[in-house]
Scaffold this motif. Structure first.
Motif, PDB file in Angstrom:
ATOM      1  N   LEU A  78      46.156  36.906  47.651  1.00 45.03           N
ATOM      2  CA  LEU A  78      45.567  35.608  47.264  1.00 45.03           C
ATOM      3  C   LEU A  78      46.153  34.781  46.224  1.00 45.03           C
ATOM      4  O   LEU A  78      47.032  35.550  45.295  1.00 45.03           O
ATOM      5  CB  LEU A  78      44.211  36.173  46.802  1.00 45.03           C
ATOM      6  CG  LEU A  78      43.032  34.895  46.972  1.00 45.03           C
ATOM      7  CD1 LEU A  78      42.657  34.671  48.490  1.00 45.03           C
ATOM      8  CD2 LEU A  78      41.592  35.333  46.217  1.00 45.03           C
ATOM      9  N   ALA A 124      42.448  36.575  41.308  1.00 46.71           N
ATOM     10  CA  ALA A 124      42.860  36.650  42.730  1.00 46.71           C
ATOM     11  C   ALA A 124      42.591  38.347  43.119  1.00 46.71           C
ATOM     12  O   ALA A 124      42.192  38.789  44.074  1.00 46.71           O
ATOM     13  CB  ALA A 124      44.296  36.509  42.792  1.00 46.71           C
ATOM     14  N   SER A 150      40.916  29.103  45.581  1.00 46.19           N
ATOM     15  CA  SER A 150      41.904  30.286  46.244  1.00 46.19           C
ATOM     16  C   SER A 150      42.004  30.067  47.805  1.00 46.19           C
ATOM     17  O   SER A 150      41.611  29.279  48.306  1.00 46.19           O
ATOM     18  CB  SER A 150      40.899  31.336  46.136  1.00 46.19           C
ATOM     19  OG  SER A 150      39.740  31.352  46.767  1.00 46.19           O
ATOM     20  N   SER A 198      49.391  39.099  44.702  1.00 42.12           N
ATOM     21  CA  SER A 198      48.489  38.259  44.404  1.00 42.12           C
ATOM     22  C   SER A 198      48.936  37.351  43.315  1.00 42.12           C
ATOM     23  O   SER A 198      50.066  37.782  42.377  1.00 42.12           O
ATOM     24  CB  SER A 198      47.369  39.141  43.500  1.00 42.12           C
ATOM     25  OG  SER A 198      46.699  39.851  44.683  1.00 42.12           O
ATOM     26  N   VAL A 227      45.221  31.992  43.321  1.00 43.17           N
ATOM     27  CA  VAL A 227      44.129  31.279  42.607  1.00 43.17           C
ATOM     28  C   VAL A 227      44.737  30.305  41.476  1.00 43.17           C
ATOM     29  O   VAL A 227      45.606  30.517  40.957  1.00 43.17           O
ATOM     30  CB  VAL A 227      43.320  32.329  41.870  1.00 43.17           C
ATOM     31  CG1 VAL A 227      42.362  31.647  40.867  1.00 43.17           C
ATOM     32  CG2 VAL A 227      42.347  33.347  42.809  1.00 43.17           C
TER      33      VAL A 227
END
Length: 286
Positions: A274, A267, A283, A240, A276
């Motif tokens: 992910l 995230a 995202s 992340s 962000v």
């Protein structure tokens, strides 16, 4: 008396030739340790010159053997000898200086390098990011950072043990470093979290680089052998990433890190693996 003068004169010449021969040894040490390039070639050329001077010393000795019987004849042999001593001292000092510089450099690198991950440590990170924020504000240049966190890393330690977990951190840090640009600075923030500083980079571009990194991590198959010679372990990690860019209302580097950390938290809350972007709250997912 003339025989004594001749003895000393020839002795100075031969001793000078011997000293020059000894002076080749420090040059050989430098030559073998230097990388291929102009400096290495220059030291090789100096070695060739010293060999030529040795030949000149010997030729002078053969030409004047038994003829150096006057006091004023000592001047040239004495100059030959102390010239050779000077060359030896310079070469020896060069080797010692190069060794000391290397030791200083090694200590400096150890002082700013994380011993486990092999990237910059927290001490260097705090100073570098503060400097980059100051420089970006002064010259009105863009700056962005992102925080990278391995998803569910605790499960790696719980499943495979801490030695495997340490090796995963090493491999992960090198994967991140190799996936970015040379101008980007990668440092360990804490635990399995890394901070990447992107000088002269807008946050939108930073988010693109973060997404490219996320994909590289997710697609990379990591194979790690046990230190005890047992079977190797294959695993695919995800990460992340929280991205933040420097804006006019960010007063210092702590605020910039806080924004990236908030994006990272988001995230994780949205399912991990992910990227962000704090500024736009956008995202991206695989």
């Amino acid at each position: 008396m003339s025989n004594l003068i001749n003895f000393f004169a020839e002795g100075f010449i031969l001793a000078g030739a011997l000293v020059l021969a000894i002076a080749i040894y420090p040059i050989s040490l430098l030559y073998t340790r230097l990388p291929t390039g102009k400096i290495r070639n220059a030291w090789f050329f100096l070695g060739v010159l010293i060999v030529a001077f040795i030949g000149g010393y010997i030729a002078y000795w053969l030409q004047h053997q038994g003829k150096l019987v006057h006091v004023d004849a000592l001047s040239v042999p004495v100059i030959f000898f102390f010239g050779a001593v000077f060359v030896l001292l310079v070469n020896t000092l060069s080797v010692k200086t190069a060794r000391d510089i290397r030791q200083i450099y090694t200590l400096q690198q150890e002082n700013i390098t994380d011993p486990l991950m092999g990237i910059f440590n927290r001490r260097y990170l705090d100073k570098r990011i503060s400097d980059e924020v100051w420089r970006s504000k002064k010259y009105r240049q863009p700056l962005s950072i992102f925080i990278v966190d391995i998803d569910h890393f605790k499960q790696v330690n719980d499943t495979y043990g801490h030695p495997i977990g340490d090796e995963v951190l090493k491999r992960f840090a090198q994967l991140v470093k190799n996936s970015l640009r040379e101008s980007d600075i990668v440092a360990r923030y804490g635990g399995e979290e890394l901070i990447v500083i992107l000088p002269r980079t807008k946050s939108e571009r930073g988010a693109q680089l973060a997404e490219r990194l996320r994909l590289s991590i997710a697609e990379h198959l990591m194979e790690i052998a046990s230190q005890c010679g047992e079977k190797s372990h294959e695993m695919q990690l995800t990460a992340s990433i929280g991205v933040a860019g420097l804006t006019h209302n960010i007063v210092d580097h702590t605020c910039l890190i806080e924004r990236a950390d908030q994006a990272l938290y988001q995230a994780k809350q949205q399912g991990r693996n992910l990227v962000v972007h704090h500024q736009e709250q956008q995202s991206q997912r695989v």
